[in-house]
Structures are given as structure tokens and as C-alpha cells.
Design a protein around this motif. Sequence first.
Motif, PDB file in Angstrom:
ATOM      1  N   LEU A  47     -11.000  28.707  -9.463  1.00 48.31           N
ATOM      2  CA  LEU A  47     -11.910  27.607  -8.772  1.00 48.31           C
ATOM      3  C   LEU A  47     -11.103  27.320  -7.560  1.00 48.31           C
ATOM      4  CD1 LEU A  47     -14.271  25.635  -8.371  1.00 48.31           C
ATOM      5  CD2 LEU A  47     -12.745  23.878  -9.798  1.00 48.31           C
ATOM      6  N   LYS A  48     -11.453  27.863  -6.436  1.00 45.79           N
ATOM      7  CA  LYS A  48     -10.889  27.237  -4.944  1.00 45.79           C
ATOM      8  C   LYS A  48     -11.646  26.409  -4.254  1.00 45.79           C
ATOM      9  CE  LYS A  48      -8.509  31.770  -4.796  1.00 45.79           C
ATOM     10  NZ  LYS A  48      -8.013  32.942  -3.955  1.00 45.79           N
ATOM     11  N   GLY A  49     -11.104  25.346  -3.914  1.00 46.52           N
ATOM     12  CA  GLY A  49     -11.902  24.275  -3.323  1.00 46.52           C
ATOM     13  C   GLY A  49     -13.132  23.861  -4.331  1.00 46.52           C
ATOM     14  N   GLY A  75     -13.020  18.885  -8.343  1.00 51.36           N
ATOM     15  CA  GLY A  75     -11.707  18.374  -8.381  1.00 51.36           C
ATOM     16  C   GLY A  75     -10.330  19.218  -8.952  1.00 51.36           C
ATOM     17  N   GLY A  76     -10.947  20.306  -9.066  1.00 48.10           N
ATOM     18  CA  GLY A  76      -9.490  21.112  -9.555  1.00 48.10           C
ATOM     19  C   GLY A  76      -9.963  22.137 -10.948  1.00 48.10           C
ATOM     20  N   GLU A  95     -16.346  19.462 -16.219  1.00 47.63           N
ATOM     21  CA  GLU A  95     -16.197  18.151 -16.428  1.00 47.63           C
ATOM     22  C   GLU A  95     -16.803  17.432 -14.997  1.00 47.63           C
ATOM     23  OE1 GLU A  95     -13.079  14.418 -16.923  1.00 47.63           O
ATOM     24  OE2 GLU A  95     -12.694  16.284 -17.892  1.00 47.63           O
ATOM     25  N   LYS A  96     -17.743  16.622 -15.225  1.00 44.10           N
ATOM     26  CA  LYS A  96     -18.022  15.902 -13.660  1.00 44.10           C
ATOM     27  C   LYS A  96     -17.267  14.716 -13.319  1.00 44.10           C
ATOM     28  CE  LYS A  96     -23.129  16.974 -14.543  1.00 44.10           C
ATOM     29  NZ  LYS A  96     -24.549  16.418 -14.653  1.00 44.10           N
ATOM     30  N   PRO A  97     -16.890  14.859 -12.267  1.00 42.12           N
ATOM     31  CA  PRO A  97     -16.236  13.658 -11.878  1.00 42.12           C
ATOM     32  C   PRO A  97     -16.963  12.272 -11.829  1.00 42.12           C
ATOM     33  CG  PRO A  97     -16.025  15.379 -10.363  1.00 42.12           C
ATOM     34  CD  PRO A  97     -17.193  15.873 -11.207  1.00 42.12           C
ATOM     35  N   LEU A 148     -10.547   5.401 -11.120  1.00 43.53           N
ATOM     36  CA  LEU A 148      -9.695   4.511 -10.331  1.00 43.53           C
ATOM     37  C   LEU A 148      -8.397   5.059 -10.157  1.00 43.53           C
ATOM     38  CD1 LEU A 148     -11.324   1.220 -11.587  1.00 43.53           C
ATOM     39  CD2 LEU A 148     -11.740   1.970  -9.449  1.00 43.53           C
ATOM     40  N   VAL A 149      -7.702   5.277 -11.172  1.00 44.40           N
ATOM     41  CA  VAL A 149      -6.421   6.053 -11.047  1.00 44.40           C
ATOM     42  C   VAL A 149      -6.277   7.193  -9.936  1.00 44.40           C
ATOM     43  CG1 VAL A 149      -4.456   7.079 -12.014  1.00 44.40           C
ATOM     44  CG2 VAL A 149      -5.583   5.486 -13.267  1.00 44.40           C
ATOM     45  N   GLN A 150      -7.331   8.065 -10.012  1.00 46.89           N
ATOM     46  CA  GLN A 150      -7.184   9.071  -8.993  1.00 46.89           C
ATOM     47  C   GLN A 150      -7.542   8.646  -7.744  1.00 46.89           C
ATOM     48  OE1 GLN A 150     -10.409  11.711 -10.618  1.00 46.89           O
ATOM     49  NE2 GLN A 150      -9.143  12.696 -11.882  1.00 46.89           N
TER      50      GLN A 150
END
Length: 203
Positions: A47-49, A75-76, A95-97, A148-150
Motif C-alpha cells: 500500500l503506497k499512499g 492510513g498505512g 480497517e476503516k479509519p 483523536l490520538v492520531q
Amino acid sequence: MTAKVDTDTQNGATHENFSWSQSIFEVDMKITVPKSVLKGKQVKVSLKGSNLRVQLVATPETEILVEGELEYDIGGEDKLSWTLTPGEYILLTLEKPFKVQKMWTRLFKWETELEAQNLLNEAPFESLEEEEQQKIQELMWKQRQKYLVQEGLAGKETLATTQDQKTLAMLKEAWDKDGSPFKGTPFNPDVLQSMGSIFSDKA
């Protein structure tokens, strides 16, 4: 390339060599592999971008099985996990953000968008056992904390207060009353999130 709604893939679509399904929280892809693919080292997932590629390596011919730009940036690579059923298929989970925890109308940008109204509703929240409801609420709370942490907002916002829970209970009660625009439809916390009724970003 044309996608079609397939109830067997739960709110997703079927293509020539893969299919995908989804819940609000994640996407599952099932990718067919040749019978000669027996070990994980023969598969490479990158996964790139927001560009996802699934390909075969360490085989007579390097073959790209699936590639494309995802509809949303997840997100990665730490949001990806996969397993191989030898000679049959790869099961890949995304996993969906938190920001895009909703039903997607397509997985890749090259797909034809699915009609939102044709996507199947998930089980009505109120029809679940109390223990299952609590698990879902806990999962949503944990996803909120992670987001929130991210985003560096953890110290700027009061989270999951007793008042939030009272507000949610009131909204659930009002959801199906006469005059409500949602009357007759399953209670959907995702709609409330998008409206900012439960968790609102504070400056």
C-alpha cells in the motif's frame, strides 16, 4: 470495469478474480489465486499512499492480481491484514479509519459506484442483545479515542461523557416516534455521528 451489488458479499461487489464486502468498520476482500500458490511468500501486498497492489512473487511469472487507488486513504499498511488459503484465495482485511466509518459505494476509484439505497442495512441496533449493543458502543468509543490520538486532539476534547450517553438514549427513543424523519428505519449511530449529534468536534 463494472461492479454490481452482490448480497453474498454483504454490501460489496464481485469482479472477475475478486470480491469485496464491508461493514461500517472494515472491508474484506477475497482474491482468487492459482492452485500453484501454496505459501505466503508467493504473495506480496503493498500500500503506497492510497494505491493498493496484490501480486504474486516467487512464481514463474510475476502477476498483479488486484491493483488500484482506494476510494479512501486508510492510513498505512498497519491497517491491512491478510491470510492465504493455499491454492484457493487470499482474504485481505482493511480497517476503516474513524473519519470514513460508513458504507462505501465503491472500494476502488476505478469501480462504478454502487447505488447507496441498494446497500443492505446492518442489523437494527435495538434488535441486538444488550451485551452486543454494549460491545458495539465500546468499539465505537475505542475507535473515537484512536482517531483523536492520531489527529492530536486527545487533550482538546472531553470524550464519552455521561451526558453523551444520556443524549444517545434520548435520540434512540425519539428515532421512531411520529414526526421523526427516521421513523420505520433501523436506528443507525453512524447517521448521528455524521450529523454531529453524539460526538461533536470542539475547538
